[in-house]
Design a protein around this motif. Structure first.
Motif, mmCIF file in Angstrom:
data_model
loop_
_atom_site.group_PDB
_atom_site.id
_atom_site.type_symbol
_atom_site.label_atom_id
_atom_site.label_comp_id
_atom_site.label_asym_id
_atom_site.label_seq_id
_atom_site.Cartn_x
_atom_site.Cartn_y
_atom_site.Cartn_z
ATOM 1 N N ALA A 1 2.441 0.955 -17.999
ATOM 2 C CA ALA A 1 2.763 0.902 -19.428
ATOM 3 C C ALA A 1 1.598 1.374 -20.289
ATOM 4 C CB ALA A 1 3.162 -0.528 -19.816
ATOM 5 N N SER A 2 0.384 1.041 -19.906
ATOM 6 C CA SER A 2 -0.788 1.411 -20.699
ATOM 7 C C SER A 2 -1.317 2.805 -20.359
ATOM 8 C CB SER A 2 -1.902 0.377 -20.509
ATOM 9 O OG SER A 2 -2.273 0.270 -19.138
ATOM 10 N N HIS A 3 -0.842 3.369 -19.246
ATOM 11 C CA HIS A 3 -1.249 4.721 -18.840
ATOM 12 C C HIS A 3 0.015 5.516 -18.492
ATOM 13 C CE1 HIS A 3 -4.786 2.176 -18.102
ATOM 14 N NE2 HIS A 3 -5.522 3.259 -18.291
ATOM 15 N N PRO A 4 0.769 5.951 -19.492
ATOM 16 C CA PRO A 4 2.073 6.579 -19.231
ATOM 17 C C PRO A 4 2.002 7.870 -18.426
ATOM 18 C CG PRO A 4 1.452 6.790 -21.552
ATOM 19 C CD PRO A 4 0.492 5.830 -20.935
ATOM 20 N N GLN A 5 0.841 8.502 -18.328
ATOM 21 C CA GLN A 5 0.728 9.734 -17.560
ATOM 22 C C GLN A 5 0.461 9.479 -16.072
ATOM 23 O OE1 GLN A 5 1.461 12.587 -19.147
ATOM 24 N NE2 GLN A 5 1.798 11.201 -20.873
ATOM 25 N N VAL A 6 0.225 8.226 -15.701
ATOM 26 C CA VAL A 6 -0.084 7.884 -14.312
ATOM 27 C C VAL A 6 1.191 7.923 -13.473
ATOM 28 C CG1 VAL A 6 -0.701 5.932 -12.813
ATOM 29 C CG2 VAL A 6 -2.198 6.584 -14.703
ATOM 30 N N ASP A 7 1.100 8.524 -12.303
ATOM 31 C CA ASP A 7 2.241 8.638 -11.387
ATOM 32 C C ASP A 7 2.181 7.627 -10.243
ATOM 33 O OD1 ASP A 7 3.398 10.949 -12.689
ATOM 34 O OD2 ASP A 7 1.757 12.116 -11.822
ATOM 35 N N ILE A 8 0.967 7.240 -9.845
ATOM 36 C CA ILE A 8 0.779 6.328 -8.718
ATOM 37 C C ILE A 8 -0.284 5.304 -9.088
ATOM 38 C CG2 ILE A 8 0.045 6.119 -6.300
ATOM 39 C CD1 ILE A 8 0.930 9.033 -5.884
ATOM 40 N N VAL A 9 -0.029 4.054 -8.770
ATOM 41 C CA VAL A 9 -1.055 3.004 -8.855
ATOM 42 C C VAL A 9 -1.447 2.635 -7.429
ATOM 43 C CG1 VAL A 9 -1.541 0.605 -9.442
ATOM 44 C CG2 VAL A 9 -0.305 2.071 -11.067
ATOM 45 N N TRP A 10 -2.717 2.812 -7.120
ATOM 46 C CA TRP A 10 -3.264 2.502 -5.794
ATOM 47 C C TRP A 10 -4.162 1.276 -5.949
ATOM 48 C CZ3 TRP A 10 -6.879 6.356 -2.690
ATOM 49 C CH2 TRP A 10 -7.091 5.849 -1.400
ATOM 50 N N HIS A 11 -3.729 0.146 -5.376
ATOM 51 C CA HIS A 11 -4.469 -1.099 -5.572
ATOM 52 C C HIS A 11 -5.084 -1.602 -4.272
ATOM 53 C CE1 HIS A 11 -1.153 -3.324 -3.725
ATOM 54 N NE2 HIS A 11 -0.302 -2.803 -4.590
ATOM 55 N N GLU A 12 -5.980 -2.560 -4.409
ATOM 56 C CA GLU A 12 -6.640 -3.188 -3.262
ATOM 57 C C GLU A 12 -5.704 -4.191 -2.599
ATOM 58 O OE1 GLU A 12 -9.484 -3.687 -1.458
ATOM 59 O OE2 GLU A 12 -11.250 -3.126 -2.629
ATOM 60 N N HIS A 13 -6.079 -4.661 -1.408
ATOM 61 C CA HIS A 13 -5.352 -5.741 -0.759
ATOM 62 C C HIS A 13 -6.318 -6.554 0.088
ATOM 63 C CE1 HIS A 13 -5.159 -2.429 2.231
ATOM 64 N NE2 HIS A 13 -5.206 -3.383 3.140
ATOM 65 N N SER A 14 -5.865 -7.737 0.479
ATOM 66 C CA SER A 14 -6.633 -8.597 1.375
ATOM 67 C C SER A 14 -6.055 -8.481 2.780
ATOM 68 C CB SER A 14 -6.553 -10.053 0.908
ATOM 69 O OG SER A 14 -6.985 -10.181 -0.431
ATOM 70 N N TRP A 15 -6.835 -8.963 3.743
ATOM 71 C CA TRP A 15 -6.366 -9.056 5.118
ATOM 72 C C TRP A 15 -6.023 -10.520 5.421
ATOM 73 C CZ3 TRP A 15 -6.559 -4.393 7.730
ATOM 74 C CH2 TRP A 15 -7.464 -3.437 7.263
ATOM 75 N N PHE A 16 -5.051 -10.745 6.301
ATOM 76 C CA PHE A 16 -4.847 -12.081 6.859
ATOM 77 C C PHE A 16 -4.892 -11.958 8.371
ATOM 78 C CE2 PHE A 16 -2.337 -15.645 8.493
ATOM 79 C CZ PHE A 16 -2.994 -16.698 7.873
ATOM 80 N N LEU A 17 -5.889 -12.597 8.991
ATOM 81 C CA LEU A 17 -6.093 -12.507 10.432
ATOM 82 C C LEU A 17 -5.253 -13.587 11.105
ATOM 83 C CD1 LEU A 17 -9.973 -12.050 10.284
ATOM 84 C CD2 LEU A 17 -8.200 -10.281 10.292
ATOM 85 N N GLU A 18 -4.128 -13.179 11.671
ATOM 86 C CA GLU A 18 -3.135 -14.117 12.182
ATOM 87 C C GLU A 18 -3.692 -15.012 13.279
ATOM 88 O OE1 GLU A 18 0.600 -15.945 12.634
ATOM 89 O OE2 GLU A 18 -0.147 -14.623 11.064
ATOM 90 N N GLU A 19 -4.486 -14.463 14.188
ATOM 91 C CA GLU A 19 -4.946 -15.245 15.338
ATOM 92 C C GLU A 19 -5.845 -16.406 14.931
ATOM 93 O OE1 GLU A 19 -5.007 -12.887 19.382
ATOM 94 O OE2 GLU A 19 -6.366 -11.938 17.952
ATOM 95 N N ILE A 20 -6.619 -16.229 13.864
ATOM 96 C CA ILE A 20 -7.508 -17.318 13.427
ATOM 97 C C ILE A 20 -7.065 -17.913 12.095
ATOM 98 C CG2 ILE A 20 -9.482 -16.399 14.681
ATOM 99 C CD1 ILE A 20 -10.549 -15.272 12.068
ATOM 100 N N GLN A 21 -5.917 -17.466 11.594
ATOM 101 C CA GLN A 21 -5.341 -17.995 10.358
ATOM 102 C C GLN A 21 -6.352 -17.984 9.212
ATOM 103 O OE1 GLN A 21 -1.851 -19.466 9.908
ATOM 104 N NE2 GLN A 21 -1.863 -17.845 11.458
ATOM 105 N N LYS A 22 -6.940 -16.815 8.995
ATOM 106 C CA LYS A 22 -7.967 -16.708 7.970
ATOM 107 C C LYS A 22 -7.723 -15.482 7.102
ATOM 108 C CE LYS A 22 -12.985 -16.243 7.328
ATOM 109 N NZ LYS A 22 -14.296 -16.097 8.006
#
Length: 397
Positions: free
Chosen positions: A125-146
């Protein structure tokens, strides 16, 4: 502003409720939620149907198993009315779908932060010329539940919180690795132009490069808006083992390769990776030619070819003799085709690329500065010089 969330589902019974809860409880509610059940054999469909019954925004497409790429393509086709569902598909819907403004993929064992779509909507909405938003993410390590919040961004020498053209983003990456599927949202009209390659691993490599080449501006957000679960039996993290009890059931095409390699799952899996890299390089190179990117945006074409050159040198020409005479998908012919495009094997280049690849996660500048400062030199500049000499040279059509 309407967002569509496309979620491919295959045998994720233990994780699906967490995934769907994170979507239906988004702070931004103007959503279409498309669940594509890819022939699950556990209780995944029953869970999906339970959510369908209690949320009018959810539609389900139940289909025979065809793989992750096909499931994502089916979701886009359904939304954009590109092709009617085949007769062996069953659609459960409260209303007819319509083309959304934006699309965001989510894998069914991962989950959104509750403000994920709201944050994406604010950026668009604030950047109407933008076609793609590329954002960060976290990891979840299933084996150690962290949960791990270590930065997973490709090293990009650009400030986050701004929009850039794709050629600038590619040029400022300090690595030649790149993929994109669920890492952000994009304009829905791109669904008419870009498809996932079906039947291969690493389908998000070619898809990401083709998608980004369609964009004028891409916004880099450093907000962690979703969590990626790393589990041992997922498609990407499946242990490479010869134990037949651990052979994945998610991809029937793998059984053909396992039989070809005499039951050796590890060798079959590596061959599948090799085949995928060949296909990704060929399809992306053909895309550059078909879309006339060289004529319209020479800088972007040059950057894309640089990424393809890296994959060809490190993942193709350095490994093409690993499998001997066993070649069910005729990858050696593909290697010849890749060479005909101008991506030439070179022993020195291969060794340099492998060396750079191995040291990509190692901050040698910090090591030298702290341990042996008297020989500290600007090694990043040297590394970039090596890349320019051995990777980023112009590749002919």
């Amino acid at each position: 502003m309407n967002f569509a969330i496309i979620i491919p589902i295959y045998n994720v019974e233990p994780y699906l409720k967490q995934c769907l809860d994170s979507v239906i409880h988004q702070t931004y509610q103007n959503l279409q939620i498309i669940l594509v059940d890819d022939g699950s054999t556990d209780q995944s469909f029953e869970i999906a149907y339970e959510y369908f019954q209690k949320d009018q925004r959810i539609s389900i497409i139940q289909k025979p198993n065809g793989g992750l790429s096909q499931a994502r393509n089916v979701g886009m086709d359904y939304l954009m009315s590109l092709t009617p569902p085949p007769t062996d598909y069953t659609v459960y819907a409260h209303s007819k779908p319509f083309a959304p403004d934006y699309i965001h993929f989510l894998d069914s064992d991962d989950w959104f932060e509750l403000d994920c779509i709201e944050k994406c909507a604010e950026i668009f909405a604030s950047h109407p010329q933008v076609d793609i938003v590329w954002h960060e993410h976290s990891w979840f390590l299933e084996e150690i539940q962290k949960k791990d919040t270590t930065s997973i961004w490709p090293k990009i020498k650009l400030l986050k919180g701004y929009a850039y053209p794709p050629e600038q983003i590619f040029a400022q990456m300090c690595t030649r690795h790149f993929n994109f599927a669920w890492q952000g949202a994009f304009r829905s009209e791109f669904a008419h132009q870009v498809r996932f390659i079906e039947g291969i691993e690493f389908e998000d490599v070619a898809y990401g490069m083709m998608l980004f080449s369609c964009a004028k501006l891409i916004y880099l957000s450093d907000q962690r808006l979703m969590c990626y679960r790393i589990r041992p039996n997922s498609i990407c993290q499946r242990t490479l083992t010869k134990d037949p009890n651990l052979i994945p059931t998610y991809a029937p095409y793998m059984q053909v390769l396992i039989d070809a390699f005499g039951g050796d799952f590890k060798k079959a899996k590596f061959y599948s990776f090799f085949y995928a890299d060949c296909i990704n390089i060929i399809k992306t190179h053909q895309w550059i030619l078909e879309k006339e990117i060289e004529e319209e945006n020479p800088a972007l074409a040059s950057e894309l070819r640089s990424f393809l050159a890296f994959r060809a040198l490190v993942f193709i020409f350095s490994r093409k003799h690993w499998f001997g005479s066993i070649d069910p998908y005729k990858t050696q012919e593909m290697c010849d085709q890749i060479q005909s495009y101008g991506y030439k094997p070179n022993a020195l280049r291969i060794q340099i690329q492998i060396l750079l690849h191995k040291f990509e996660g190692f901050n040698i500048r910090v090591f030298l500065r702290e341990k042996i400062p008297f020989i500290y030199i600007p090694l990043r500049s040297i590394k970039r010089l090596i890349y320019s000499l051995f990777v980023s040279d112009r590749i002919r059509s």
